[in-house]
Design a protein around this motif. Structure first.
Motif, PDB file in Angstrom:
ATOM      1  N   GLY A  86      -6.507 -35.071  14.086  1.00 36.32           N
ATOM      2  CA  GLY A  86      -7.324 -34.217  13.233  1.00 36.32           C
ATOM      3  C   GLY A  86      -8.123 -34.957  12.192  1.00 36.32           C
ATOM      4  N   TYR A  87      -7.773 -36.227  11.971  1.00 35.62           N
ATOM      5  CA  TYR A  87      -8.520 -37.016  10.984  1.00 35.62           C
ATOM      6  C   TYR A  87      -9.968 -37.237  11.386  1.00 35.62           C
ATOM      7  CZ  TYR A  87      -7.034 -40.663  14.308  1.00 35.62           C
ATOM      8  OH  TYR A  87      -6.787 -41.396  15.444  1.00 35.62           O
ATOM      9  N   VAL A  88     -10.344 -36.936  12.639  1.00 35.00           N
ATOM     10  CA  VAL A  88     -11.740 -37.119  13.050  1.00 35.00           C
ATOM     11  C   VAL A  88     -12.668 -36.135  12.356  1.00 35.00           C
ATOM     12  CG1 VAL A  88     -11.064 -38.029  15.294  1.00 35.00           C
ATOM     13  CG2 VAL A  88     -11.543 -35.577  15.056  1.00 35.00           C
ATOM     14  N   GLY A  89     -12.119 -35.154  11.653  1.00 37.51           N
ATOM     15  CA  GLY A  89     -12.970 -34.248  10.898  1.00 37.51           C
ATOM     16  C   GLY A  89     -13.867 -34.973   9.916  1.00 37.51           C
ATOM     17  N   VAL A  90     -13.390 -36.085   9.375  1.00 37.45           N
ATOM     18  CA  VAL A  90     -14.209 -36.841   8.428  1.00 37.45           C
ATOM     19  C   VAL A  90     -15.465 -37.365   9.098  1.00 37.45           C
ATOM     20  CG1 VAL A  90     -13.058 -39.049   8.805  1.00 37.45           C
ATOM     21  CG2 VAL A  90     -14.166 -38.615   6.653  1.00 37.45           C
ATOM     22  N   ASP A  91     -15.364 -37.768  10.352  1.00 42.44           N
ATOM     23  CA  ASP A  91     -16.527 -38.294  11.056  1.00 42.44           C
ATOM     24  C   ASP A  91     -17.575 -37.209  11.274  1.00 42.44           C
ATOM     25  OD1 ASP A  91     -15.317 -41.095  11.939  1.00 42.44           O
ATOM     26  OD2 ASP A  91     -13.809 -39.569  12.262  1.00 42.44           O
ATOM     27  N   VAL A  92     -17.102 -36.003  11.523  1.00 39.35           N
ATOM     28  CA  VAL A  92     -18.029 -34.876  11.651  1.00 39.35           C
ATOM     29  C   VAL A  92     -18.803 -34.688  10.359  1.00 39.35           C
ATOM     30  CG1 VAL A  92     -18.204 -32.390  12.040  1.00 39.35           C
ATOM     31  CG2 VAL A  92     -16.558 -33.750  13.365  1.00 39.35           C
ATOM     32  N   PHE A  93     -18.109 -34.704   9.238  1.00 42.92           N
ATOM     33  CA  PHE A  93     -18.767 -34.518   7.946  1.00 42.92           C
ATOM     34  C   PHE A  93     -19.759 -35.637   7.642  1.00 42.92           C
ATOM     35  CE2 PHE A  93     -15.026 -31.818   6.772  1.00 42.92           C
ATOM     36  CZ  PHE A  93     -15.757 -30.650   6.622  1.00 42.92           C
ATOM     37  N   PHE A  94     -19.414 -36.854   8.006  1.00 36.19           N
ATOM     38  CA  PHE A  94     -20.327 -37.961   7.736  1.00 36.19           C
ATOM     39  C   PHE A  94     -21.642 -37.792   8.507  1.00 36.19           C
ATOM     40  CE2 PHE A  94     -16.864 -41.312   6.540  1.00 36.19           C
ATOM     41  CZ  PHE A  94     -16.707 -40.684   5.314  1.00 36.19           C
ATOM     42  N   VAL A  95     -21.563 -37.397   9.776  1.00 44.16           N
ATOM     43  CA  VAL A  95     -22.777 -37.203  10.560  1.00 44.16           C
ATOM     44  C   VAL A  95     -23.604 -36.053   9.984  1.00 44.16           C
ATOM     45  CG1 VAL A  95     -23.708 -36.640  12.835  1.00 44.16           C
ATOM     46  CG2 VAL A  95     -21.705 -38.119  12.646  1.00 44.16           C
ATOM     47  N   VAL A  96     -22.947 -34.955   9.643  1.00 43.95           N
ATOM     48  CA  VAL A  96     -23.657 -33.812   9.068  1.00 43.95           C
ATOM     49  C   VAL A  96     -24.352 -34.217   7.767  1.00 43.95           C
ATOM     50  CG1 VAL A  96     -23.360 -31.531   8.030  1.00 43.95           C
ATOM     51  CG2 VAL A  96     -22.201 -32.090  10.168  1.00 43.95           C
ATOM     52  N   SER A  97     -23.668 -34.958   6.929  1.00 45.24           N
ATOM     53  CA  SER A  97     -24.276 -35.403   5.677  1.00 45.24           C
ATOM     54  C   SER A  97     -25.485 -36.285   5.933  1.00 45.24           C
ATOM     55  CB  SER A  97     -23.254 -36.167   4.827  1.00 45.24           C
ATOM     56  OG  SER A  97     -22.294 -35.297   4.292  1.00 45.24           O
ATOM     57  N   GLY A  98     -25.354 -37.224   6.867  1.00 48.85           N
ATOM     58  CA  GLY A  98     -26.482 -38.091   7.179  1.00 48.85           C
ATOM     59  C   GLY A  98     -27.682 -37.305   7.668  1.00 48.85           C
ATOM     60  N   PHE A  99     -27.440 -36.306   8.495  1.00 48.64           N
ATOM     61  CA  PHE A  99     -28.532 -35.484   9.019  1.00 48.64           C
ATOM     62  C   PHE A  99     -29.202 -34.672   7.916  1.00 48.64           C
ATOM     63  CE2 PHE A  99     -29.834 -31.283  10.584  1.00 48.64           C
ATOM     64  CZ  PHE A  99     -30.838 -31.651  11.465  1.00 48.64           C
ATOM     65  N   LEU A 100     -28.408 -33.970   7.123  1.00 47.53           N
ATOM     66  CA  LEU A 100     -28.984 -33.077   6.121  1.00 47.53           C
ATOM     67  C   LEU A 100     -29.684 -33.844   5.006  1.00 47.53           C
ATOM     68  CD1 LEU A 100     -26.151 -30.394   5.815  1.00 47.53           C
ATOM     69  CD2 LEU A 100     -28.333 -30.187   6.998  1.00 47.53           C
ATOM     70  N   ILE A 101     -29.042 -34.879   4.507  1.00 51.42           N
ATOM     71  CA  ILE A 101     -29.620 -35.607   3.379  1.00 51.42           C
ATOM     72  C   ILE A 101     -30.888 -36.343   3.804  1.00 51.42           C
ATOM     73  CG2 ILE A 101     -29.242 -37.478   1.743  1.00 51.42           C
ATOM     74  CD1 ILE A 101     -27.822 -34.829   1.101  1.00 51.42           C
ATOM     75  N   THR A 102     -30.850 -36.963   4.978  1.00 46.48           N
ATOM     76  CA  THR A 102     -32.053 -37.653   5.443  1.00 46.48           C
ATOM     77  C   THR A 102     -33.191 -36.667   5.662  1.00 46.48           C
ATOM     78  OG1 THR A 102     -30.684 -39.332   6.517  1.00 46.48           O
ATOM     79  CG2 THR A 102     -32.991 -39.210   7.190  1.00 46.48           C
ATOM     80  N   TRP A 192     -11.180 -40.544  -0.846  1.00 47.16           N
ATOM     81  CA  TRP A 192     -11.822 -41.750  -0.342  1.00 47.16           C
ATOM     82  C   TRP A 192     -13.125 -41.401   0.386  1.00 47.16           C
ATOM     83  CZ3 TRP A 192     -13.275 -42.987   4.560  1.00 47.16           C
ATOM     84  CH2 TRP A 192     -12.742 -42.226   5.607  1.00 47.16           C
ATOM     85  N   SER A 193     -13.112 -40.302   1.155  1.00 45.71           N
ATOM     86  CA  SER A 193     -14.321 -39.956   1.903  1.00 45.71           C
ATOM     87  C   SER A 193     -15.402 -39.412   0.987  1.00 45.71           C
ATOM     88  CB  SER A 193     -13.996 -38.958   3.008  1.00 45.71           C
ATOM     89  OG  SER A 193     -13.447 -37.788   2.448  1.00 45.71           O
ATOM     90  N   LEU A 194     -15.003 -38.693  -0.054  1.00 45.20           N
ATOM     91  CA  LEU A 194     -15.983 -38.253  -1.047  1.00 45.20           C
ATOM     92  C   LEU A 194     -16.604 -39.461  -1.740  1.00 45.20           C
ATOM     93  CD1 LEU A 194     -17.371 -36.020  -2.622  1.00 45.20           C
ATOM     94  CD2 LEU A 194     -15.381 -35.919  -4.136  1.00 45.20           C
ATOM     95  N   SER A 195     -15.802 -40.474  -2.008  1.00 39.42           N
ATOM     96  CA  SER A 195     -16.338 -41.704  -2.600  1.00 39.42           C
ATOM     97  C   SER A 195     -17.342 -42.356  -1.653  1.00 39.42           C
ATOM     98  CB  SER A 195     -15.197 -42.681  -2.901  1.00 39.42           C
ATOM     99  OG  SER A 195     -14.290 -42.140  -3.833  1.00 39.42           O
ATOM    100  N   THR A 196     -17.019 -42.391  -0.368  1.00 39.22           N
ATOM    101  CA  THR A 196     -17.929 -42.973   0.609  1.00 39.22           C
ATOM    102  C   THR A 196     -19.251 -42.212   0.648  1.00 39.22           C
ATOM    103  OG1 THR A 196     -16.035 -43.677   1.939  1.00 39.22           O
ATOM    104  CG2 THR A 196     -18.168 -43.608   3.043  1.00 39.22           C
ATOM    105  N   GLU A 197     -19.165 -40.877   0.639  1.00 35.22           N
ATOM    106  CA  GLU A 197     -20.386 -40.084   0.671  1.00 35.22           C
ATOM    107  C   GLU A 197     -21.208 -40.262  -0.598  1.00 35.22           C
ATOM    108  OE1 GLU A 197     -20.897 -36.446   2.370  1.00 35.22           O
ATOM    109  OE2 GLU A 197     -19.098 -36.416   3.603  1.00 35.22           O
ATOM    110  N   GLU A 198     -20.559 -40.308  -1.743  1.00 33.45           N
ATOM    111  CA  GLU A 198     -21.309 -40.501  -2.983  1.00 33.45           C
ATOM    112  C   GLU A 198     -22.033 -41.846  -2.983  1.00 33.45           C
ATOM    113  OE1 GLU A 198     -21.985 -38.530  -5.461  1.00 33.45           O
ATOM    114  OE2 GLU A 198     -20.890 -36.868  -4.561  1.00 33.45           O
ATOM    115  N   GLN A 199     -21.379 -42.866  -2.440  1.00 34.18           N
ATOM    116  CA  GLN A 199     -22.047 -44.164  -2.354  1.00 34.18           C
ATOM    117  C   GLN A 199     -23.253 -44.084  -1.411  1.00 34.18           C
ATOM    118  OE1 GLN A 199     -18.698 -46.702  -1.285  1.00 34.18           O
ATOM    119  NE2 GLN A 199     -17.585 -45.894  -3.040  1.00 34.18           N
ATOM    120  N   PHE A 200     -23.125 -43.297  -0.351  1.00 37.17           N
ATOM    121  CA  PHE A 200     -24.264 -43.064   0.543  1.00 37.17           C
ATOM    122  C   PHE A 200     -25.387 -42.345  -0.197  1.00 37.17           C
ATOM    123  CE2 PHE A 200     -26.188 -39.726   3.260  1.00 37.17           C
ATOM    124  CZ  PHE A 200     -26.960 -40.525   4.083  1.00 37.17           C
ATOM    125  N   TYR A 201     -25.039 -41.334  -1.010  1.00 35.89           N
ATOM    126  CA  TYR A 201     -26.056 -40.579  -1.744  1.00 35.89           C
ATOM    127  C   TYR A 201     -26.788 -41.446  -2.767  1.00 35.89           C
ATOM    128  CZ  TYR A 201     -23.754 -36.387   0.103  1.00 35.89           C
ATOM    129  OH  TYR A 201     -23.218 -35.437   0.923  1.00 35.89           O
TER     130      TYR A 201
END
Length: 744
Positions: A86-102, A192-201
């Motif tokens: 179930g930890y693969v949910g983070v990967d789903v969120f990362f792709v969605v974030s990359g798509f929407l923010i870009t 940790w994943s929120l930190s990763t996303e914020e660094q991406f933002y």
């Protein structure tokens, strides 16, 4: 004992639902660009990449992805055996974030010719920080109320790191720290994943700005430059992820460079087209189902043993890309109807807050109720997660983002509010951490005074029947579990880390010694530092340490580092061979004290296969080498572990943190003791030394300082024996000095 959690890769393989619904944000039109940029040539019509459309409504397939990802990670944490991947949910969120923010950034560039960085970051702050900081502050308060003080420093340290968005780097560092990786899972580690996303933002808009500037200067269409840069970074990040997955799994899992390719694929999808085959409902339906199926398959097929992210992450990542590309096809058998189902849309709406709340509940509820969660408790956690998520969405997220004066004021107000709120959380976490530090230092001073006071019943001395010490296992006023957890041996600072091959030494004892001895071993041998310090003072010895974390000091060519793959770099073998060479070549060294936890190491045969049994001749060869060099070798039998603790009616076979266990048990005598036959693990090194039958090699067995005929203990003579699950506390180690001096 309450709420024991072991920090493993499995325990933290989850991500937070931070993908922002940019597709629902209306951006004001502008009839003219905010800045004047030199004109750039248009893309050729055959290669023009359409920019994702602005939508006045919610993209149901993205909401469904949010709902699915949130459900995966929440269920993985609540019932991990049912959903091992179930930890693969983070990967789903990362792709969605990359798509929407870009997509959002590209639309702004198309309208205005630039990215207004301040406005972008202010929107992200108003969207993400209020809920995130509220949960962190609530978690800190809950920690003070229900969690034993032995956990406070590690929990509060991660709460502070999460508020500053560096939790992913902290966890990556702790995971490769041989001692820190045994810490209990904190209620903030999912940040940790929120930190990763914020660094991406923070970084990705800067790259967009740089690309637009470069395109204007070289007179190439900006989308070509953006696409080239994004493609290069995505490929480089994926390559780095593959490399670190095999060489440094914690770095691959937690760090932003190893995860950037997942955002990058979402960004490339936004750059090329969101739905290039609009109207092809049958094809899009098939692709959408395949995408959802890939995500679900990875959630059920992957486990904690799956090398991740690496190539395995391609399955959920490409599945997410497929779903977004397919959009929301309309026919009778498409997944759109399921995606548009009310409960799915609701979970997608509250997914961010749901993820923020669920993990603190999973960690802290067992402390609050006094035992591990059962079925009823787990159902309660799920219900509370949804309720808290809804309340946070309605009363915190939406009002701060759209309906408060903060949303209508300038950037300065948002920056000031962000700084103040973050400072509050960091101050609360730091204050609690400093309070515990003060308590520990006071307890340390008391322990130092007691240890040097000559009390015959101090520590291991209490088990000497000739001293008449009464109950040696009583919970006395000198037992301080918070101090015990921080009472690691000074020998730990002398350890070479796993990847090092250079031999580093420490020297202590007499400056003008009658004899020089070597302390040669792994981290468990390092715990004997204080004991050897006492012996050195009594015998006028100098002690030189040769210590390496996770590596057996003898037979290292055949025995890899603890818990390392068979294709690991030969750091242990190289270090061990050089340490042996230095010890045998030093004529001043007359005695060698050595040991290692032989039950945690494996033996590699000529074909490379690993075995639990270590052949005696393999372990004996280095002993003979030392003895032939004129050294007296003392093999110290491995001390008992903390295996076999009774938690209620259950006998736990795995190691537990002794200070945490004792703190949870309360002020009771002989807390967290265990059966002798369980705690005394086989010591193949000591067995090999005995079988050698060489007068130059002896076995020093200290078992009677820990165990009686039936039981091994965790509180002895007013001291806590271990500072974690198997390493001696410095205070108890010091008490062993008198025993070693009497037997050598």
């Amino acid at each position: 004992m309450t709420g024991q959690h072991t920090t493993t890769m499995a325990a933290v393989r989850a991500g937070t639902a931070t993908a922002v619904d940019e597709a629902t944000e209306r951006v004001p039109r502008s009839d003219r660009p905010r800045i004047g940029l030199p004109p750039v040539p248009p893309l050729p019509s055959t290669t023009r990449a359409p920019v994702p459309r602005e939508s006045s409504g919610i993209r149901v397939e993205i909401q469904a992805l949010r709902a699915l990802a949130c459900a995966l990670v929440v269920l993985y944490h609540v019932v991990p055996l049912r959903l091992p991947g179930g930890y693969v949910g983070v990967d789903v969120f990362f792709v969605v974030s990359g798509f929407l923010i870009t997509g959002h950034l590209l639309r702004e560039v198309e309208r205005n010719g630039r990215v207004r960085l301040g406005h972008f970051w202010a929107r992200r702050a108003r969207r993400l920080l209020p809920a995130a900081l509220l949960v962190l502050l609530s978690t800190a308060v809950a920690t003070f109320l229900w969690v034993p003080q032995t956990y406070w420093q590690s929990f509060l340290r991660e709460i502070g790191a999460s508020a500053l968005y560096v939790e992913n780097w902290l966890l990556a560092g702790d995971a490769v720290d041989y001692l820190a990786h045994t810490n209990a899972a904190s209620p903030a580690q999912h940040y940790w994943s929120l930190s990763t996303e914020e660094q991406f933002y923070v970084l990705w808009p800067l790259l967009i700005v740089g690309s637009v500037w470069l395109a204007a200067r070289i007179r190439v269409h900006r989308l070509v430059v953006v696409g080239g840069l994004l493609s290069a970074l995505t490929v480089a990040s994926f390559g780095y992820s593959l490399w670190t997955t095999s060489t440094s799994p914690p770095e691959a899992y937690f760090t932003t460079p190893a995860r950037a390719w997942e955002f990058g694929l979402g960004g490339l999808l936004a750059l090329l087209a969101a739905s290039p085959l609009a109207g092809r409902h049958r094809l899009r339906t098939i692709v959408s189902w395949l995408g959802f199926g890939a995500i679900a398959a990875s959630a059920f097929a992957f486990t904690a043993a799956t090398p991740f992210p690496g190539t395995a992450a391609l399955l959920p990542v490409l599945g997410t890309v497929a779903v977004i590309w397919a959009g929301a096809p309309r026919n009778d058998w498409s997944p759109t109807k399921v995606a548009d189902f009310g409960p799915v849309r609701f979970l997608g709406d509250v997914s961010y807050s749901a993820y923020l709340w669920h993990w603190p509940l999973v960690v802290i509820v067992p402390f609050a109720i006094g035992h591990e969660m059962g079925t009823l408790s787990k159902v309660g956690v799920l219900v509370a997660t949804v309720a808290l998520a809804w309340a946070t969405k309605v009363w915190v997220e939406d009002p701060v983002r759209t309906g408060t004066p903060l949303a209508r004021r300038g950037l300065g107000a948002t920056a000031a509010a962000t700084a103040l709120a973050t400072a509050l959380v960091v101050a609360v976490a730091s204050g609690g951490w400093l309070y515990v530090k003060h308590e520990v230092e006071q307890a340390r001073a008391v322990a130092e005074a007691w240890a040097t006071g000559g009390d015959p019943c101090f520590g291991a001395g209490a088990l000497d029947p000739q001293r008449g010490c009464g109950d040696p296992f009583a919970y006395t006023e000198t037992v301080n579990t918070t101090f015990a957890k921080a009472d690691g041996s000074r020998g730990m600072s002398c350890l070479s880390v796993l990847a090092e091959t250079e031999v580093q030494t420490c020297r202590f004892g007499s400056d003008d010694p009658d004899e020089t001895v070597a302390l040669f071993g792994d981290s468990h041998t390092a715990s004997l530092y204080e004991a050897m310090e006492e012996v050195a003072e009594e015998r006028n010895w100098a002690v030189v340490t040769y210590l390496k974390a996770g590596c057996p000091p003898l037979a290292t060519a055949r025995m890899p580092a603890v818990n390392q793959p068979s294709d690991e770099p030969p750091a242990c073998a190289e270090w061990g061979a050089e340490a042996l060479r230095q010890i045998t070549a030093d004529p001043a060294i007359t005695q060698v004290f050595t040991s290692y936890r032989s039950d945690v190491y494996k033996y590699r045969d000529d074909l490379g296969a690993l075995h639990d049994e270590i052949p005696a001749e393999v372990a004996q060869a280095p002993m003979r080498l030392l003895a032939d060099a004129g050294k007296q070798v003392h093999v110290v039998r491995a001390v008992p572990t903390t295996n076999g603790v009774h938690l209620g009616p259950e006998l736990v076979s795995l190691e537990v943190s002794a200070p945490d266990c004792i703190a949870a048990a309360g002020e009771v005598d002989d807390a967290c003791a265990g059966p002798r036959e369980v705690r005394l693990t086989p010591d193949r090194l000591a067995e090999a030394a005995t079988a050698l039958q060489d007068g130059r090699v002896s076995v020093l067995d200290l078992t009677d300082a820990f165990c009686d005929e039936k039981t091994c203990h965790s509180v002895i003579g007013g001291t806590v024996v271990y500072f974690d699950g198997s390493h001696l506390s410095a205070t108890f180690s010091r008490s062993l000095g008198q025993l070693i001096a009497a037997r050598v």
